[in-house]
Design a protein around this motif. Structure first.
Motif: not given
Lengths: 206, 193
Positions: B3-11, B134-135, B186-193
């Motif tokens: 979850k931490l890694i996906s938060i990082l990339f999503i935002y 924090v992330i 173009g990045f939309r939908g690549m990752l979701t929380l």
């Protein structure tokens, strides 16, 4: 004397329009203008906060020490935003949900702190009140224009999600979804800004 | 951890704070004229957002919630942020006078950078844990920094281009930002929380 009050109101709407002349408060302008209804709601919320905060800051201007004026202004503004947030949440929950985090973010809208710093902190109460109403209406005007453009092109309607909804182009119309997207917001506002630049130049106001 | 890694990339990429969510547009338009100031501003924002998110999260869950004072959230958060900005300003004036000069009036304006307050509010509203918050703050501010630096690179070239008179200034900057935002779609939908 009457004239100067009127001038305080019109200045905020035209010559110093927050959206088109000063380019302030861009975040809510771009974010909430997908539908006319949201733009209008946001605009009126800002009018309420700006009028009240100008009024209070101007009345307290002799008591607020120069060095800590900014924190004082922010606390006053934050109080009114909290009130507006609670009112919206209680009476128009759908609008509150649509505006989302941008309702509390009215606190950091540069227009409000800007007017407090440039006008209400120095001028008498009634003039500050007029200035607050004027700048608020000017901001609302900007939001209405942008949301009108975005709703017509991006959704093919006017005043959707209200009782006065108008379907403009018939059933086969395929809306330009881009205008409902963030990218469309930037482009539409850029073009509107260019248009108003041309108009102001033609009118020789610059 | 995932979850931490996906938060990082999503935002940073998918839900970029400036280009997709419209937070912090004022400094984005104001300080993106030169690469150097964009870098400085970006760094200052990363610092302020990370620390203020940490502090506001602790205040919310350790003080406001136990005392049932959640309605004071907005007032306390904005005061903490204003204090943080003051701290960074004092620090920079001593540590790096040239950067302090370069950032000029935009440093105190971080207080009214809505990205800072937005991160603090959203971290609480989305129910993130302390570490996640924090992330989230780091990711959001890195996204802001990246958008600012990309934009300043484009604007340095735009200076030399012949832009039609009515479009000069903010108008062309907004349209450029629109095209940039289009690219990030173009990045939309690549990752979701």
């Amino acid at each position: 004397m009457k004239n100067s009050y009127l001038a305080d109101i019109t200045r905020g709407i035209f010559q110093e329009n927050p959206t088109f002349r000063l380019v302030l408060g861009m975040c809510p302008t771009l974010a909430v203008t997908v539908l006319l209804k949201n733009g209008l709601g946001m605009g009126l919320a800002v009018v309420a906060v700006l009028t009240c905060s100008n009024l209070v800051i101007s009345s307290l201007r002799r008591f607020i020490p120069e060095q800590v004026r900014i924190p004082c202004y922010i606390v006053i503004i934050a109080t009114f935003v909290t009130i507006v947030e609670m009112v919206l949440q209680a009476f128009v929950p759908t609008l509150y949900a649509a505006l989302g985090v941008f309702v509390p973010l009215i606190v950091v809208n540069c227009i409000i702190l800007g007017r407090a710093e440039a006008f209400a902190g120095k001028q008498p109460v009634l003039r500050s009140l007029c200035d607050g109403i004027g700048s608020g209406l000017g901001f609302t005007l900007g939001l209405l224009l942008l949301s009108l453009v975005r709703e017509i092109f991006g959704n093919g309607t006017i005043l959707a999600e209200t009782n006065y909804a108008v379907q403009l182009f018939g059933l086969n119309f395929e809306p330009m979804r881009l205008f409902a997207q963030p990218a469309g917001a930037f482009i539409a506002l850029g073009l509107l800004l260019a248009l108003t630049n041309m108009i102001f130049k033609r009118l020789q106001i610059d | 951890m995932e979850k931490l890694i996906s938060i990082l990339f999503i935002y940073i990429l998918v839900d970029n704070f400036v280009l997709q969510r419209f937070f912090g547009i004022c400094p984005f338009l104001g300080v993106s004229r030169k690469m150097e100031t964009a870098m400085g501003m970006g760094m200052a924002v990363v610092f302020v957002i990370t620390i203020s998110t940490l502090v506001t999260w602790l205040i919310h869950y350790q003080i406001l919630v136990p005392l049932e004072l959640e309605f004071l959230q907005l007032v306390t958060f904005i005061l903490v942020i204003a204090g943080m900005v003051q701290l960074v300003e004092t620090f920079l004036r001593k540590a790096s006078p040239t950067l302090y000069q370069g950032l000029g009036i935009y440093l105190p304006l971080i207080t009214t950078n809505c990205a800072v307050l937005a991160v603090a509010l959203l971290a609480v509203r989305q129910g993130f844990t302390l570490l996640e918050s924090v992330i989230f703050g780091i990711a959001a501010s890195l996204g802001f920094w990246m958008a600012l630096v990309i934009m300043s690179g484009i604007r340095e070239r735009l200076e030399l281009a012949r832009v039609p008179a009515p479009l000069r200034g903010t108008a062309i900057t907004l349209i450029t930002a629109g095209i940039l935002s289009l690219a990030f779609m173009g990045f939309r939908g690549m990752l979701t929380l």
